[in-house]
Design an enzyme around this catalytic site. Sequence first.
Site, mmCIF file in Angstrom:
data_model
loop_
_atom_site.group_PDB
_atom_site.id
_atom_site.type_symbol
_atom_site.label_atom_id
_atom_site.label_comp_id
_atom_site.label_asym_id
_atom_site.label_seq_id
_atom_site.Cartn_x
_atom_site.Cartn_y
_atom_site.Cartn_z
ATOM 1 N N SER A 31 0.679 -1.205 0.065
ATOM 2 C CA SER A 31 0.592 0.016 -0.088
ATOM 3 C C SER A 31 1.355 1.032 0.156
ATOM 4 C CB SER A 31 -1.301 0.029 1.327
ATOM 5 O OG SER A 31 -0.430 -0.108 2.650
ATOM 6 N N ILE A 39 2.963 4.434 -0.445
ATOM 7 C CA ILE A 39 4.290 4.913 -0.910
ATOM 8 C C ILE A 39 4.731 3.967 -1.585
ATOM 9 C CG2 ILE A 39 6.817 5.997 -0.395
ATOM 10 C CD1 ILE A 39 5.562 7.820 1.729
ATOM 11 N N TYR A 78 8.644 6.864 17.209
ATOM 12 C CA TYR A 78 9.557 6.986 15.921
ATOM 13 C C TYR A 78 10.204 7.746 15.008
ATOM 14 C CZ TYR A 78 7.513 7.720 10.865
ATOM 15 O OH TYR A 78 7.536 7.573 9.526
#
Length: 276
Positions: free
Chosen positions: A12, A14, A150
């Site tokens: 899915s 990019i 992250y």
Amino acid sequence: MTNTVLVTGTSSGIGLATAVAAARAGWRVVATMRDTSRSGALVEAAKAAGVADLIDVRALDVTDAAATCVDDVVAEYGRLDAVINNAGAGHVGTLEQESIDDIRGVFEVNFFGVLNVTKAALPHLRAAQGRLITITSVGGVVGQPFNEAYCGAKFAVEGFMESLSPLAAAHGVRVTVVEPGAVASEFVANVGFDPAQLEAAGPYAPQLRSYLERTRNAFDGAQTSEDAAASIVDVLTAEKPAFRVQTSDAARTFSGTKLSDLDGSVVQSLTAGWVS
């Protein structure tokens, strides 16, 4: 002879758009994903673009050793000319409210997954004088509240690749990190945020509410996956790609805030506004 590129995380967003765009540019694309039962959207997009014959879907979990997949690709196609490390997972949370294992999991996918694939591919990229492209994020440049894990993982990726780049270049391998900003993709829906966290955020609840509102607004004007993929394919095909590339004007402006902020005060002022 058709050049071969391996792209991770292509089910899915990019990754999917990049696999199709690279095939349209004439590359043989080995499109990998953890679960190939999720390949339907990619297969349909490839058919619609007329490039289904150039896309080879294979299973690859980047948190496992990647050597078998990479070696199989080279055995079949004779060489590996480029790798695009795209697979990753978003995450929203803050240290006091999470376990260290939660944070390790974020690093396992977003940092060590990149290293697993890169280590397996480097001998073949040296042989081909190839390209190593890693999709990081503006979050790999600017630290953001509730994104400590992250951003920490993406900072680590950027530091690793920045350090590796001159050594790889000495052996003919060009290294680039690509920094998207807000992109409208399933990645946004898959950040792993449970709305119940808002109720469980304790003293951080007001700041989390403010952060989520700001983020929703940011993604209202998000770049499309296809636009981001076009920038990635530009890196793949450029004669002399830059080390650091942003995929939009917004990403360039945001990353530039940090890269010109020698004492950190501008970034701290900016992100403090997100949680006040």
